[in-house]
Design an enzyme around this catalytic site. Structure first.
Site, PDB file in Angstrom:
ATOM      1  N   GLU A   1      -4.050   2.384  -7.221  1.00  0.00           N
ATOM      2  CA  GLU A   1      -4.508   3.449  -6.323  1.00  0.00           C
ATOM      3  C   GLU A   1      -3.635   4.690  -6.504  1.00  0.00           C
ATOM      4  OE1 GLU A   1      -6.644   1.806  -2.621  1.00  0.00           O
ATOM      5  OE2 GLU A   1      -4.503   1.740  -2.218  1.00  0.00           O
TER       6      GLU A   1
ATOM      7  N   HIS B   1       0.859  -1.194   0.000  1.00  0.00           N
ATOM      8  CA  HIS B   1       0.000   0.000   0.000  1.00  0.00           C
ATOM      9  C   HIS B   1       0.896   1.245   0.000  1.00  0.00           C
ATOM     10  CE1 HIS B   1      -2.850   3.051   1.299  1.00  0.00           C
ATOM     11  NE2 HIS B   1      -3.816   2.229   0.937  1.00  0.00           N
TER      12      HIS B   1
HETATM   13  P1  PGA Z   1      -9.794   5.856   0.480  1.00  0.00           P
HETATM   14  O1  PGA Z   1      -8.528   4.913   0.719  1.00  0.00           O
HETATM   15  O2  PGA Z   1     -10.928   5.004   0.020  1.00  0.00           O
HETATM   16  O3  PGA Z   1     -10.035   6.506   1.815  1.00  0.00           O
HETATM   17  O4  PGA Z   1      -9.399   6.846  -0.569  1.00  0.00           O
HETATM   18  C1  PGA Z   1      -8.218   3.896  -0.207  1.00  0.00           C
HETATM   19  C2  PGA Z   1      -6.991   3.150   0.225  1.00  0.00           C
HETATM   20  O5  PGA Z   1      -6.064   3.755   0.783  1.00  0.00           O
HETATM   21  O6  PGA Z   1      -6.904   1.928   0.006  1.00  0.00           O
END
Ligand code: PGA
Length: 220
Positions: free
Chosen positions: A145, A97
């Protein structure tokens, strides 16, 4: 209809009492859907209890994941939880992540963690911020992401996200599933899951509220 994977990442939120309230609420709202796999990733400390409560609430169809995996096999590593220990309670692990990478995790660390996940029958979900981040060869599930979309309320454009997902698939032929993550809500989830190359979502903020998370599952 394609199969979907919906993952909730609670990050460093929720006490056990709050987690229990969530599950209680969630049990009253969640409608299982054929072809939709749901994973919840609580803090490490709460994984066994959350897993047990999900089963007793008859929502054992919801899978448990962890938010990161140790890069060590086991042994003298104070403060770590070995992948073998994780496997007793969790089926999935988020790996790489951007919040872990910002804290120092490297592509090599990610690669070691993915190997250890497979070795211990844990399904790794590898996060990348764009299509150029190296993805370990054995990886089947990737979450795209973009940093600027995480926790900001400013999701990526679904068409752009689809194009990045497409490029990830082209560059990494072993990858079978690409999720989108970053400010996903019950209101925008379908605009992402409708895209050809996006097969689910990784949800942070909106996964903390039981009704909203159930609506994400329903609307996806
Ligand atoms: P968020 O986070 O939905 O709050 O944007 C997503 C993540 O960090 O996996």
């Amino acid at each position: 209809m394609k199969d979907l994977l919906i993952v909730g990442n609670w990050k460093e939120n929720k006490t056990l009492a709050e987690a229990k309230i969530f599950i209680n609420d969630f049990a009253g709202n969640y409608m299982p859907r054929l072809g939709v796999t749901v994973v919840v990733c609580p803090a490490y400390l709460q994984v066994p209890e959350v897993s047990a409560i999900l089963s007793t609430n008859n929502i054992s169809a919801v899978n448990i994941g962890v938010q990161d995996l140790s890069e060590f096999e086991g042994g003298a590593h104070t403060g770590e939880v070995s992948p073998r220990q994780v496997a007793e309670f969790a089926k999935y692990s988020i790996i790489g992540h951007s919040e872990r990478r910002a804290a120092g995790q490297t592509d090599e660390d990610v690669s070691r963690k993915v190997d250890l996940a497979f070795k211990n029958n844990i399904v790794p979900i590898v996060c990348v911020v764009n299509e150029n981040v190296p993805i370990p060869k054995t990886t089947k599930i990737v979450a795209y992401e973009p940093i600027e979309a995480i926790g900001t309320g400013r999701p990526d454009n679904p068409v752009n996200a689809n194009e990045i997902a497409r490029q990830i698939r082209i560059k990494n032929p072993n990858v079978e599933t690409v999720l989108y993550g970053g400010s996903v809500t019950s209101g925008n989830v379908k605009s992402f899951t409708d895209q050809e190359f996006i097969s689910g979502v990784l949800v942070g903020t909106a996964s903390l509220e039981a009704r909203e998370f159930s609506s994400i599952i329903k609307n996806a």
